[in-house]
Design an enzyme around this catalytic site. Sequence first.
Site, short mmCIF file in Angstrom:
data_model
loop_
_atom_site.label_atom_id
_atom_site.label_comp_id
_atom_site.label_asym_id
_atom_site.label_seq_id
_atom_site.Cartn_x
_atom_site.Cartn_y
_atom_site.Cartn_z
N TYR A 109 0.83 -1.21 0.00
CA TYR A 109 0.00 0.00 0.00
C TYR A 109 0.87 1.26 0.00
CZ TYR A 109 -2.91 3.77 1.79
OH TYR A 109 -3.53 4.98 1.96
N LYS A 111 1.26 4.18 -3.11
CA LYS A 111 1.07 5.63 -2.97
C LYS A 111 2.34 6.38 -3.35
CE LYS A 111 -3.20 6.09 -1.68
NZ LYS A 111 -4.18 6.86 -2.49
#
Length: 312
Positions: A142, A146
């Site tokens: 994750y 990003k």
Amino acid sequence: MTKILLTGGCGFIGSNLAPMLIQHGCDVTIFDNFSKGDVSYLPEREKFKIIEADIADEDAVYNAAKGVDAIIHLAALGSVVESVANPEENFASNAEGTFNVLNAARRARIKRFVFASTGGAIMGNATPPVNELSLPKPISPYGASKMAGEGYCSAFSAAYGMNITALRFANVIGPISAHKKGAITVFIRALMNNAPLTIFGDGKATRDFLFVSDLCKGILLALQKNKPGFNVFHLASGEEVSVEQLARTICKIAGKPEHEIKFENKRKGEVERNFADYTKAKEVLGFSPSVKLNDALKITWDWFLENEGPGT
């Protein structure tokens, strides 16, 4: 009237942000695939144009973007734990999805773009407090997704003359978060069901919690400021809170100060200590959080009680 395309606008943050944009005179089109969000989360939904589609479909994003003034890109898969279990899905949604939205903005000649990034997950186990000069070292898919999104934001800004602001969110709490996977939701549901609160690790891991209305004000400030080029800001409370402290505070708010808390093995990909310095956002954007953690938790607890009730 500023025309805004809001991806993920029916999720937790989007459903809190969309009414605020309307209040500030914006014309808001919401783009959501409803995998996490729901139209029912939106108050006065008749005020919004809603498009059901996925950011994986770049042509759908492009068609939605034609004629708008700015894009606020919130749509993403936000769970660290799920990203470890299924990195392919996380990459497709967050890295490829962000590229698709950026490319649609380029094709539609949109010059204003706000990207929802992350604070703790992108920074990894950097020594806190982190700021915009700290070196990102993500330890979960994750966080990496990003970071990839921020990389493409920087590249599109330089290559195509777009004004792009990446906002690194702290852990966001508040109403309309029942579908959000995180410690607050899990703790509250355990309390409502008289089940033990489970902490993964020794409880000493720390986070930075920001009330959703404060976050939304920060997004609005970034949109209005429209800083030239590519810019990054941390939106945070600046306060370090341990997970155990968080759990015990929620127990007190729920009127159950002696409620059972149990500890399990730490999960992979989760940052040990994190909180951010928001000085840059304060100086450049005028951002300043106003809701204290205890008040934010009380409002969130009351919202869950009203919308789910004990025993859900």
